[in-house]
Scaffold this motif. Sequence first.
Motif, PDB file in Angstrom:
ATOM      1  N   ARG A 184       0.888  -1.395   0.041  1.00 35.10           N
ATOM      2  CA  ARG A 184      -0.160  -0.032   0.151  1.00 35.10           C
ATOM      3  C   ARG A 184       0.863   1.289  -0.301  1.00 35.10           C
ATOM      4  NH1 ARG A 184      -4.770  -1.326   4.529  1.00 35.10           N
ATOM      5  NH2 ARG A 184      -5.704  -2.757   2.963  1.00 35.10           N
ATOM      6  N   GLN A 185       1.795   1.226   0.877  1.00 33.86           N
ATOM      7  CA  GLN A 185       2.863   2.266   0.965  1.00 33.86           C
ATOM      8  C   GLN A 185       3.375   2.576  -0.367  1.00 33.86           C
ATOM      9  OE1 GLN A 185       5.355   1.269   4.061  1.00 33.86           O
ATOM     10  NE2 GLN A 185       4.095   1.867   5.618  1.00 33.86           N
ATOM     11  N   GLN A 186       3.885   1.429  -1.046  1.00 33.16           N
ATOM     12  CA  GLN A 186       4.464   1.453  -2.307  1.00 33.16           C
ATOM     13  C   GLN A 186       3.485   1.981  -3.504  1.00 33.16           C
ATOM     14  OE1 GLN A 186       5.968  -2.316  -3.160  1.00 33.16           O
ATOM     15  NE2 GLN A 186       7.733  -2.203  -1.713  1.00 33.16           N
ATOM     16  N   PHE A 187       2.249   1.474  -3.305  1.00 33.17           N
ATOM     17  CA  PHE A 187       1.393   1.919  -4.290  1.00 33.17           C
ATOM     18  C   PHE A 187       0.853   3.492  -4.199  1.00 33.17           C
ATOM     19  CE2 PHE A 187      -3.119   2.405  -5.339  1.00 33.17           C
ATOM     20  CZ  PHE A 187      -3.350   2.003  -6.772  1.00 33.17           C
ATOM     21  N   GLU A 188       0.706   3.782  -3.174  1.00 36.70           N
ATOM     22  CA  GLU A 188       0.680   5.318  -2.682  1.00 36.70           C
ATOM     23  C   GLU A 188       1.569   6.091  -3.375  1.00 36.70           C
ATOM     24  OE1 GLU A 188       0.233   5.909   1.543  1.00 36.70           O
ATOM     25  OE2 GLU A 188      -1.663   5.072   1.370  1.00 36.70           O
ATOM     26  N   HIS A 189       2.861   5.590  -3.352  1.00 38.45           N
ATOM     27  CA  HIS A 189       3.944   6.247  -3.645  1.00 38.45           C
ATOM     28  C   HIS A 189       3.890   6.422  -5.349  1.00 38.45           C
ATOM     29  CE1 HIS A 189       7.876   7.810  -4.377  1.00 38.45           C
ATOM     30  NE2 HIS A 189       8.330   6.770  -5.277  1.00 38.45           N
ATOM     31  N   TYR A 190       3.562   4.970  -5.780  1.00 35.52           N
ATOM     32  CA  TYR A 190       3.303   4.906  -7.416  1.00 35.52           C
ATOM     33  C   TYR A 190       2.339   5.802  -7.781  1.00 35.52           C
ATOM     34  CZ  TYR A 190       1.679   2.676 -11.667  1.00 35.52           C
ATOM     35  OH  TYR A 190       1.354   2.439 -12.884  1.00 35.52           O
ATOM     36  N   GLN A 191       1.179   5.949  -7.008  1.00 40.12           N
ATOM     37  CA  GLN A 191       0.084   6.831  -7.639  1.00 40.12           C
ATOM     38  C   GLN A 191       0.457   8.281  -7.715  1.00 40.12           C
ATOM     39  OE1 GLN A 191      -3.143   6.164  -4.549  1.00 40.12           O
ATOM     40  NE2 GLN A 191      -4.406   4.684  -5.976  1.00 40.12           N
ATOM     41  N   GLU A 192       1.340   8.563  -6.687  1.00 42.99           N
ATOM     42  CA  GLU A 192       1.684  10.078  -6.815  1.00 42.99           C
ATOM     43  C   GLU A 192       2.771  10.222  -8.195  1.00 42.99           C
ATOM     44  OE1 GLU A 192       3.717  10.547  -3.044  1.00 42.99           O
ATOM     45  OE2 GLU A 192       1.923  10.662  -1.843  1.00 42.99           O
ATOM     46  N   ALA A 193       3.706   9.208  -8.163  1.00 48.07           N
ATOM     47  CA  ALA A 193       4.524   9.149  -9.394  1.00 48.07           C
ATOM     48  C   ALA A 193       3.555   8.964 -10.841  1.00 48.07           C
ATOM     49  CB  ALA A 193       5.443   8.023  -9.293  1.00 48.07           C
ATOM     50  N   ALA A 194       2.655   8.215 -10.719  1.00 51.70           N
ATOM     51  CA  ALA A 194       1.970   7.813 -11.734  1.00 51.70           C
ATOM     52  C   ALA A 194       1.218   9.497 -12.294  1.00 51.70           C
ATOM     53  CB  ALA A 194       0.944   6.793 -11.679  1.00 51.70           C
ATOM     54  N   ALA A 195       0.556  10.028 -10.941  1.00 52.50           N
ATOM     55  CA  ALA A 195      -0.155  11.245 -11.347  1.00 52.50           C
ATOM     56  C   ALA A 195       0.687  12.318 -11.816  1.00 52.50           C
ATOM     57  CB  ALA A 195      -0.504  11.590  -9.869  1.00 52.50           C
ATOM     58  N   GLU A 196       1.976  12.344 -11.479  1.00 60.46           N
ATOM     59  CA  GLU A 196       2.936  13.342 -12.038  1.00 60.46           C
ATOM     60  C   GLU A 196       3.474  13.076 -13.553  1.00 60.46           C
ATOM     61  OE1 GLU A 196       6.277  13.326  -9.520  1.00 60.46           O
ATOM     62  OE2 GLU A 196       5.338  14.532  -7.727  1.00 60.46           O
ATOM     63  N   GLN A 197       3.528  11.758 -13.699  1.00 62.49           N
ATOM     64  CA  GLN A 197       3.898  11.135 -15.039  1.00 62.49           C
ATOM     65  C   GLN A 197       2.696  11.510 -16.125  1.00 62.49           C
ATOM     66  OE1 GLN A 197       6.725  10.055 -15.992  1.00 62.49           O
ATOM     67  NE2 GLN A 197       6.185  10.167 -18.161  1.00 62.49           N
ATOM     68  N   ARG A 198       1.668  11.010 -15.492  1.00 64.19           N
ATOM     69  CA  ARG A 198       0.415  11.408 -16.260  1.00 64.19           C
ATOM     70  C   ARG A 198       0.405  12.875 -16.806  1.00 64.19           C
ATOM     71  NH1 ARG A 198      -2.231   7.141 -13.265  1.00 64.19           N
ATOM     72  NH2 ARG A 198      -3.012   8.821 -11.752  1.00 64.19           N
ATOM     73  N   THR A 199       0.552  13.754 -15.458  1.00 68.35           N
ATOM     74  CA  THR A 199       0.427  15.014 -16.017  1.00 68.35           C
ATOM     75  C   THR A 199       1.456  15.422 -17.158  1.00 68.35           C
ATOM     76  OG1 THR A 199      -0.275  15.606 -13.550  1.00 68.35           O
ATOM     77  CG2 THR A 199       0.680  17.408 -14.884  1.00 68.35           C
ATOM     78  N   ARG A 200       2.814  14.914 -17.063  1.00 71.86           N
ATOM     79  CA  ARG A 200       3.709  15.268 -17.914  1.00 71.86           C
ATOM     80  C   ARG A 200       3.510  14.717 -19.128  1.00 71.86           C
ATOM     81  NH1 ARG A 200       7.022  14.059 -13.488  1.00 71.86           N
ATOM     82  NH2 ARG A 200       7.456  11.795 -14.255  1.00 71.86           N
ATOM     83  N   ASP A 201       2.868  13.313 -19.316  1.00 68.61           N
ATOM     84  CA  ASP A 201       2.546  12.859 -20.531  1.00 68.61           C
ATOM     85  C   ASP A 201       1.386  13.666 -21.234  1.00 68.61           C
ATOM     86  OD1 ASP A 201       4.379  10.862 -19.964  1.00 68.61           O
ATOM     87  OD2 ASP A 201       3.111   9.528 -19.494  1.00 68.61           O
ATOM     88  N   ARG A 202       0.369  14.179 -20.420  1.00 70.81           N
ATOM     89  CA  ARG A 202      -0.666  14.836 -20.871  1.00 70.81           C
ATOM     90  C   ARG A 202      -0.236  16.204 -21.427  1.00 70.81           C
ATOM     91  NH1 ARG A 202      -3.655  13.989 -17.010  1.00 70.81           N
ATOM     92  NH2 ARG A 202      -3.309  15.925 -15.865  1.00 70.81           N
ATOM     93  N   GLN A 203       0.474  16.935 -20.923  1.00 74.95           N
ATOM     94  CA  GLN A 203       1.035  18.047 -21.415  1.00 74.95           C
ATOM     95  C   GLN A 203       1.928  17.884 -22.582  1.00 74.95           C
ATOM     96  OE1 GLN A 203       3.486  19.801 -18.248  1.00 74.95           O
ATOM     97  NE2 GLN A 203       1.898  20.238 -17.053  1.00 74.95           N
ATOM     98  N   ALA A 204       2.845  16.884 -22.494  1.00 77.22           N
ATOM     99  CA  ALA A 204       3.406  16.385 -23.889  1.00 77.22           C
ATOM    100  C   ALA A 204       2.734  15.998 -24.880  1.00 77.22           C
ATOM    101  CB  ALA A 204       4.628  15.213 -23.571  1.00 77.22           C
ATOM    102  N   ALA A 205       1.629  15.200 -24.523  1.00 71.86           N
ATOM    103  CA  ALA A 205       0.524  14.867 -25.738  1.00 71.86           C
ATOM    104  C   ALA A 205      -0.194  16.023 -26.286  1.00 71.86           C
ATOM    105  CB  ALA A 205      -0.529  13.728 -25.272  1.00 71.86           C
ATOM    106  N   ASP A 206      -0.623  17.069 -25.349  1.00 70.63           N
ATOM    107  CA  ASP A 206      -0.974  18.353 -25.868  1.00 70.63           C
ATOM    108  C   ASP A 206      -0.051  18.865 -26.823  1.00 70.63           C
ATOM    109  OD1 ASP A 206      -3.287  17.621 -24.493  1.00 70.63           O
ATOM    110  OD2 ASP A 206      -2.844  18.860 -22.659  1.00 70.63           O
ATOM    111  N   GLN A 207       1.239  19.047 -26.354  1.00 68.12           N
ATOM    112  CA  GLN A 207       2.290  19.656 -27.194  1.00 68.12           C
ATOM    113  C   GLN A 207       2.228  19.005 -28.519  1.00 68.12           C
ATOM    114  OE1 GLN A 207       5.801  19.841 -24.846  1.00 68.12           O
ATOM    115  NE2 GLN A 207       5.091  21.434 -23.424  1.00 68.12           N
ATOM    116  N   ARG A 208       2.240  17.425 -28.695  1.00 64.68           N
ATOM    117  CA  ARG A 208       2.462  16.977 -29.863  1.00 64.68           C
ATOM    118  C   ARG A 208       1.190  17.147 -30.676  1.00 64.68           C
ATOM    119  NH1 ARG A 208       4.340  12.615 -26.367  1.00 64.68           N
ATOM    120  NH2 ARG A 208       2.456  11.670 -26.466  1.00 64.68           N
TER     121      ARG A 208
END
Length: 350
Positions: A184-208
């Motif tokens: 659960r602790q790892q998953f919470e950390h993964y959720q936070e990292a995934a949220a940041e990655q999704r934000t970056r991916d979404r920004q990159a996708a919008d730019q592309r």
Amino acid sequence: MEALMARTGILYSHVVHAAAKVVADGKNPTVDSVREALGGTGSKSTIAPLLKRWKAEHQETVIEAETGVPAPLLLAVKAVYEQLQEDAGRQVTQAREAQRIALQAAAERLEQSETDNRNLSQTKLALAADLAQTKDELAQLRAKHHAQALALATLESDNGGLRERLADRAAEVAALNQQLTQTRQQFEHYQEAAAEQRTRDRQAADQRAARLEQDMAGARQHLQRQQTDLARQEAQIAQLAGEQQQWQAAAEAARTQLAGLQAERDQQSYQFQQASLDNAALADTLDASQAALDDVRIALAVQQKQADFFKEQLSYAEEREAARQSALLALIGEKATLQAQLGGVSENGI
């Protein structure tokens, strides 16, 4: 006298004297006592109605004789008795009225009871149907109970082994709980990292997507210019083709004229020189026409090559446009997937 009564029959006067005698003797005047006083003569059927008549006319005497009570006292008692009878009659009337009211109320209660009985009968029928259904359900439940009892026996036989397994699993559950906490602790950390990655991916996708839209706009403009140039070149090709047809017609006419001149040369030998000169001139004209025709053909070939080049450019532009469209659709699908994943993560977070 007895012989006289026997001949004439018993008269009312005879019964009166005999009854008075019986009363005087202190006895009750009955048919038998009066007949005895008459000397045992006369039938009872004859004496009875005459004695009844006498008693009706001499009630006080009869009462005193029958009861041994004085007549005044007996009358007083009779008056009291009649008063009591009257009171009793009123009480009976009141009792009858009360009884009538009670009977009416009882009849109403009886009617209500009958209505209740009918309702109870219907309820009884419904209860009987429910009872039958309940019996059926009870039979089914008993069958299920029997099956469950068998299953329970089987389960109890397996329960010992399961308890041992449960004891083994308890330690495993404790270890798994510890692993779950870490996960659960790892998953919470993964959720936070995934949220940041999704934000970056979404920004990159919008730019592309923005860059692709700009490239598509430029490609459309370039394609439009190429289509305009191609239309202009096709018009030029059509014009050159018309001129080529005109030159070909002129060359054909020259060939026809040359054939006629050659035929005349065979027939008119004396005009050979002139015909030779004409032939040379015509040959020069034909050569010039042929040269002009070759020039036209060369120009037409050049135009054709240019047209082919422009067609290849147009095909290449269309392929690039199709590739950009596919890339854009892929980016749109990727964007929708990322948005769905983001929505799922948001719901899980909630």
